[in-house]
Design a protein around this motif. Structure first.
Motif, PDB file in Angstrom:
ATOM      1  N   GLY A 148      -7.578 -10.137  14.489  1.00 14.82           N
ATOM      2  CA  GLY A 148      -8.421 -10.986  13.659  1.00 14.82           C
ATOM      3  C   GLY A 148      -7.834 -12.376  13.580  1.00 14.82           C
ATOM      4  O   GLY A 148      -6.609 -12.544  13.611  1.00 14.82           O
ATOM      5  N   VAL A 185      -2.062  -9.798  10.621  1.00 15.31           N
ATOM      6  CA  VAL A 185      -3.390  -9.190  10.504  1.00 15.31           C
ATOM      7  C   VAL A 185      -3.496  -7.974  11.418  1.00 15.31           C
ATOM      8  O   VAL A 185      -4.018  -6.917  11.028  1.00 15.31           O
ATOM      9  N   ARG A 188      -6.341  -3.933  14.076  1.00 17.00           N
ATOM     10  CA  ARG A 188      -7.258  -4.577  15.022  1.00 17.00           C
ATOM     11  C   ARG A 188      -7.087  -6.082  14.868  1.00 17.00           C
ATOM     12  O   ARG A 188      -6.746  -6.573  13.791  1.00 17.00           O
ATOM     13  N   ASP A 209       0.841  -1.203   0.000  1.00 18.72           N
ATOM     14  CA  ASP A 209       0.000   0.000   0.000  1.00 18.72           C
ATOM     15  C   ASP A 209       0.875   1.253   0.000  1.00 18.72           C
ATOM     16  O   ASP A 209       1.038   1.918   1.021  1.00 18.72           O
ATOM     17  N   VAL A 222      -1.417  -5.126   9.969  1.00 18.61           N
ATOM     18  CA  VAL A 222      -1.981  -4.568   8.737  1.00 18.61           C
ATOM     19  C   VAL A 222      -3.280  -3.815   9.001  1.00 18.61           C
ATOM     20  O   VAL A 222      -3.478  -2.694   8.524  1.00 18.61           O
ATOM     21  N   ARG A 223      -4.165  -4.404   9.776  1.00 15.70           N
ATOM     22  CA  ARG A 223      -5.498  -3.815   9.945  1.00 15.70           C
ATOM     23  C   ARG A 223      -5.599  -2.901  11.158  1.00 15.70           C
ATOM     24  O   ARG A 223      -6.533  -2.107  11.270  1.00 15.70           O
ATOM     25  N   GLY A 254       1.108  -1.289   7.055  1.00 16.81           N
ATOM     26  CA  GLY A 254      -0.188  -1.494   7.675  1.00 16.81           C
ATOM     27  C   GLY A 254      -0.555  -0.344   8.589  1.00 16.81           C
ATOM     28  O   GLY A 254       0.089   0.713   8.567  1.00 16.81           O
ATOM     29  N   ARG A 255      -1.553  -0.533   9.438  1.00 22.31           N
ATOM     30  CA  ARG A 255      -2.086   0.567  10.246  1.00 22.31           C
ATOM     31  C   ARG A 255      -1.516   0.628  11.660  1.00 22.31           C
ATOM     32  O   ARG A 255      -1.415   1.700  12.245  1.00 22.31           O
ATOM     33  N   ASP A 265     -10.075  -7.865   2.252  1.00 28.08           N
ATOM     34  CA  ASP A 265      -9.636  -6.785   1.364  1.00 28.08           C
ATOM     35  C   ASP A 265      -8.343  -7.184   0.650  1.00 28.08           C
ATOM     36  O   ASP A 265      -7.401  -7.704   1.263  1.00 28.08           O
ATOM     37  N   PRO A 275      -7.498 -11.389   5.934  1.00 30.01           N
ATOM     38  CA  PRO A 275      -8.394 -10.285   5.541  1.00 30.01           C
ATOM     39  C   PRO A 275      -9.074 -10.561   4.212  1.00 30.01           C
ATOM     40  O   PRO A 275      -8.543 -11.271   3.350  1.00 30.01           O
ATOM     41  N   ARG A 318      -5.855  -5.422  -0.764  1.00 30.92           N
ATOM     42  CA  ARG A 318      -4.615  -4.760  -0.350  1.00 30.92           C
ATOM     43  C   ARG A 318      -4.142  -5.288   1.009  1.00 30.92           C
ATOM     44  O   ARG A 318      -2.951  -5.496   1.227  1.00 30.92           O
ATOM     45  N   GLU A 319      -5.085  -5.462   1.928  1.00 31.46           N
ATOM     46  CA  GLU A 319      -4.714  -5.970   3.241  1.00 31.46           C
ATOM     47  C   GLU A 319      -4.180  -7.393   3.135  1.00 31.46           C
ATOM     48  O   GLU A 319      -3.204  -7.752   3.805  1.00 31.46           O
TER      49      GLU A 319
END
Length: 1011
Positions: free
Chosen positions: A962, A954, A960, A555, A957-958, A597-598, A968, A966, A970-971
């Motif tokens: 999981g 996960v 949160r 991303d 990347v997200r 990721g986030r 999605d 994912p 891109r994720e």
């Protein structure tokens, strides 16, 4: 001289710095120096020189050689301070120029004539001086070459006088020496032409200065590096024209290099020409270009950086310079350019004899070459797109690099000061005997003279050594920092058009790199790099490389957006951009972290100063639990109340969570995992993810334990001060107790307490309950930092039971009511905070439950299997793909962990190595004890590590937690990159996961369910 007067003179001479006052006294006894002996001004002037003994000897020889002119000399010396400082300063610094004055005593007049208005002659002035010398030589019957040598030394005398008196600084002195060399080459070529007019008529010959002569920074004594370029003239064919040019060039070189009674000027070295000594001395411009375009090595382009026409045909010389310049500024695009230049510097250092390396001022570590190579490498890499850097002068180029933001201003100032000091040392060493040397003297007298010449007077030898070593250390430090800067190699690999992008070109490149929204990305670029500020200049240097690093992720748009946010947050912080430009791999590390990721960017943006972690040598190494707990408890101790304390505690946790996530991302980048990954589109064995899982699990568990310790201290201090009425311990359970937590894990715990002596059970229970509740409240307060939920549902009776129990209450419950699943859960129990002794006693209490003396009975085994089967049926989320669910799916974490735990409960009493809270350690112990075959243990371990890695990925990347891959695209691709799968290989990742977990499930069916 009478004895009293002799003793007085001796004392005066010692005070004036003479080291051989007896010899000096004898010289002063001569009639010719009587004026000096009786003139305190002249004695003071002698004492102010670098070597008063040498200065007096030189003056005595000059007076003797001057004959009738001696009286004028001494009278002028006594009356005119400028001449006194110049002449005596030169005589005290240079034995060789003293010899010249003894041979040409009238040359002292050259030191009288220059004043403020003409302090710094240029090439034209030196040409005129040399021409006057040649004319005078002809009148005296001297051969032109000898007349040139004498005139050269006369000009050198004036340069040295300006140098030793401080009228010219080291850069001006070096420039004047280069101008004098230029004038001398022109004069020598003129002599050669006069001697061979037929050759002069047959060709056009240009002399191109290289090295320090070309760079306008020459030494007193140095080979003057040149390259010759020629073309036919007057209808002469190319072959004969080149032969004529070679004869002229050879004669010019001999005029400068031959030794005669007038000495030598300096060697002219043409070995930087194509093919070096094996190549023809003279080539046409076309031949030069053909060689450079096809055969030249990297170092040859580095040498051409300083090429400057100095003599001969000026038009041809400029054509040569104009033709090779583009080749110089394209050199950085060559394969392995930066490593080649770095390796060349290492070879130079390695070639220095061991007994000389500590005295080698030019080539040794911390020497002049360290500065020059670092500056030249930066020039060649960044000068492709920035013409302000294209200077042949080291100091001018260094100033331009600083002005353009490529080098920090403080670093540039330190290098400038060190380079000037080292060049001044080199000048004064060479000036003494006009010999080509770069070795610092070993003898006391030489060191003393050198130190005094540089202004050290109290203890010249010690002061010189101290200052020299200080500058050398600084040069070496900055050389290592700049010369081996990772950003350089990355910039060198960019195409020229990628370094300075027009809006249109930038948009096209962004699209080609895979940015989903090039227009938005372009707006980020313009916001970051527009303007004339230093910040914008540094950003313009960084961004072309960062764009490529962002694009090498799943991303790139998010990476650039996050970089914009971090830069805005730290825009006024002076260290931020310096860190990215200068410190190790900080820029690449940041790019990887911001585009992976986030989670990590979210953590960083809450406190952007944590970016410093990415540049520190130990920044990416997780801290141990002890140091984390010390910092956390100290922060709690400084806080005014519990809320302020927990803000500090959670701030430490957030920073350390970022450190761990950043290290994980950077370590994962580009690596294949578990022998099944795909890197850059091709399968590779890569590295096992297991060690990374272990590091992350331990690091996250340790920092969560430290946070709990801080929360406990804050809760106790708020109500009871330093001592709670009851002993209190927190027992980690599940992945927390197993040191296997992921980034999004809750803290599974049990709370246990025991009343202190003299405290009633009701009061103790009330206090313990209040503390446990307060800990949970504090750790979940809404703040900018991520919360740490506490889950105590594994306690006796679950949510229906009391939150906190005494140790005796636990014992009573487990003795009477404990179920087999509770014994299984206690396999992961480990104290994490609070009273250590109470925690140890809790483990002693539960050990017989989790490791039964007689193992598990058949009924207990059947119950565990029944519970596992029920969990598989009921807890898997509706619609979830059983083959891809990391926790409850086929061959996932639950399958592996329940299999291992069943082995621990059945055999833990007999096999001590099984008594561990860590899954992988227990697996290894089961294999070692023969409870699992090696292949079975390996298969289960691979599946557990892969599932754990997917969960970590996960969360990274997200942002949160999981338990499934994912949805999605891109994720999903970003999870793939974390696991080592290149673009386009998401399908391979899912296939590999299913294959690995299918094999694990087969082992589980056999070993857990009994076939």
């Amino acid at each position: 001289m009478v004895p009293g007067r002799r003793s007085s003179t001796f004392s005066r001479l010692v005070r004036h710095g003479f080291t051989d006052p007896a010899m000096a006294g004898r010289l002063l006894e001569a009639d010719g120096l009587a004026a000096v002996r009786d003139d305190p001004v002249l004695l003071d002037a002698l004492g102010a020189t670098a070597d008063p003994d040498l200065a007096l000897r030189g003056l005595a020889r000059l007076v003797e050689a001057a004959g009738e002119d001696a009286r004028t000399l001494l009278d002028t010396l006594a009356a005119a301070k400028p001449l006194r400082d110049r002449l005596l300063g030169v005589l005290g610094a240079s034995e060789a120029l003293g010899d010249h004055l003894a041979r040409h005593p009238a040359d002292w007049h050259a030191l009288v004539t220059f004043e403020t208005g003409d302090l710094h002659p240029d090439t034209a002035a030196f040409e005129q001086a040399l021409a006057d010398g040649l004319t005078a030589g002809r009148e005296q019957g001297l051969a032109p070459s000898n007349a040139l040598r004498a005139a050269y030394r006369r000009c050198l005398l004036t340069i040295a006088a300006r140098d030793v008196t401080g009228t010219a600084d080291v850069a001006q002195t070096a420039a004047e020496l280069a101008d004098l060399a230029t004038a001398t080459l022109r004069a020598a070529l003129g002599i050669a032409r006069d001697e061979h007019p037929e050759d002069a008529a047959a060709c056009r010959l240009a002399v191109v200065g290289m090295g320090k002569c070309g760079g306008h920074e020459l030494n007193y004594v140095s080979d003057v590096d040149v390259i010759f370029v020629a073309e036919p003239h007057g209808g002469t064919a190319e072959g004969p024209a080149l032969q004529a040019a070679a004869r002229l060039a050879s004669r010019m070189m001999r005029i400068c290099s031959d030794a005669t009674p007038e000495g030598t000027i300096w060697p002219v070295d043409a070995n930087l020409r194509p093919e070096g000594r094996n190549g023809p001395l003279v080539r046409t411009l076309r031949s030069h270009l053909a060689y450079y375009q096809r055969w030249a090595k990297t170092w040859e382009f580095q040498a051409l950086l300083k090429a400057r026409p100095v003599a001969g045909d000026p038009v041809l010389g400029q054509r040569y310079a104009d033709a090779v310049a583009p080749l110089v500024w394209q050199a950085a695009e060559r394969d392995n350019f930066v490593p080649d230049v770095q390796q060349m510097r290492r070879r130079v250092v390695a070639s220095i004899p061991a007994d000389r390396v500590d005295r080698e001022l030019k080539l040794g570590p911390g020497g002049l070459r360290d500065v020059e190579f670092a500056v030249q490498l930066l020039q060649l890499v960044h000068g492709r797109s920035d013409a302000t850097l294209r200077s042949g002068s080291t100091l001018d180029a260094l100033a331009a690099l600083a002005a353009g933001g490529y080098v920090g201003r403080a670093d540039a100032a330190a290098l400038d000061a060190a380079y000037r000091f080292l060049r001044a040392m080199e000048h004064r060493i060479q000036l003494h005997r006009l010999r080509r040397t770069h070795l610092v003297p070993e003898d006391e007298a030489g060191l003393r003279r050198l130190g005094r010449s540089l202004g050290f007077r109290t203890d010249p030898v010690a002061e010189l050594d101290r200052e020299w070593r200080r500058h050398a250390r600084e040069v070496r430090r900055l050389h290592e920092k700049l010369f081996y800067r990772p950003l350089l190699d990355a910039v060198a690999q960019l195409e020229p058009g990628e370094i300075r992008l027009s809006p249109k070109a930038a948009g096209q490149r962004l699209e080609a790199l895979g940015y989903a929204d090039p227009a938005a990305a372009l707006r980020h670029l313009e916001a970051l790099a527009s303007g004339v500020t230093r910040k914008a200049a540094i950003q313009r240097t960084l961004l072309p490389v960062l764009l490529g690093w962002f694009a090498d992720s799943a991303d790139p748009d998010a990476g650039l957006l996050n970089f914009h946010k971090v830069s805005d947050a730290l825009g006024k912080t002076p260290w931020y951009l310096r860190l990215l430009r200068d410190e190790g791999a900080a820029a690449e590390n940041l790019a990887r972290v911001l585009s992976a990721g986030r989670l990590a960017p979210d953590l960083l943006l809450r406190a952007p100063e944590a970016v410093a972690i990415l540049g520190a040598p130990e920044g990416l190494r997780p801290r141990d639990r002890e140091s984390l707990e010390q910092e956390t408890l100290a922060a709690v101790g400084r806080a005014e109340d519990a809320e302020a304390a927990i803000v500090a505690v959670r701030g430490v946790r957030r920073r350390e969570l970022f450190r761990t996530a950043a290290a994980d991302i950077i370590g994962a980048y580009g690596r294949a995992g578990s022998g099944t990954g795909v890197v850059n589109g091709s399968r590779g064995t890569g590295r096992d993810h297991g060690s990374r899982c272990d590091v992350v699990g331990r690091a996250v568990s340790d920092l969560n334990a430290a946070a709990l310790a801080g929360a406990l201290r804050a809760a106790v201090r708020a109500e009871w001060g330093d001592t709670l009425p009851t002993r209190f311990a927190v027992i980690g359970m599940g992945r927390f107790g197993g040191h296997e937590q992921g980034y999004g894990s809750d803290a599974d715990v049990l709370f246990v307490h025991e009343p202190r002596d003299g405290v009633g059970e009701e009061e103790a229970a009330k206090a313990a309950f209040a503390v446990a509740n307060e800990m949970r409240r504090l750790l979940q307060l809404p703040t900018a930092d991520p919360p740490l939920p506490i889950d105590a549902d594994l306690r006796p009776e679950g949510r229906s039971g009391p939150l906190v129990r005494t140790l005796a209450s636990y014992a009573a419950y487990y003795r009477r009511w404990s179920l087999v699943w509770e014994s299984q859960a206690l396999l992961r129990a480990e104290p994490v905070a609070g009273d250590e002794e109470l925690g140890r006693r809790f483990l002693e209490l539960v050990d017989p439950l989790r490791y039964p003396e007689d193992g598990l009975g058949d009924d207990a085994v059947r119950e565990i299997r029944r519970l596992k089967a029920r969990m598989e049926r009921e807890r898997l989320p509706r619609g979830a793909d059983r083959t891809l669910h990391t926790k409850l799916g086929r061959g996932g974490l639950s399958d592996v962990e329940w299999t291992v735990q069943l082995l621990q409960m059945r055999h833990g009493r007999a096999v001590p190595a099984l008594r561990t809270t860590r899954t992988r350690e227990a697996l290894a112990a089961a294999r070692a004890a023969g409870l699992l075959a090696s292949d079975e243990a390996r298969i289960l371990d691979e599946a557990w590590v892969l599932a754990t890695s997917v969960r970590n990925a996960v969360m990274l990347v997200r942002g949160r937690p999981g338990d499934s891959f994912p949805g999605d695209a891109r994720e999903l691709a970003a999870v793939g990159r974390y696991l080592g799968y290149g673009p386009g290989h998401v399908g391979d990742m899912l296939d590999d996961y299913r294959r690995t977990t299918r094999r694990a499930r087969a082992v589980v069916e056999d070993r857990f369910y009994g076939g």
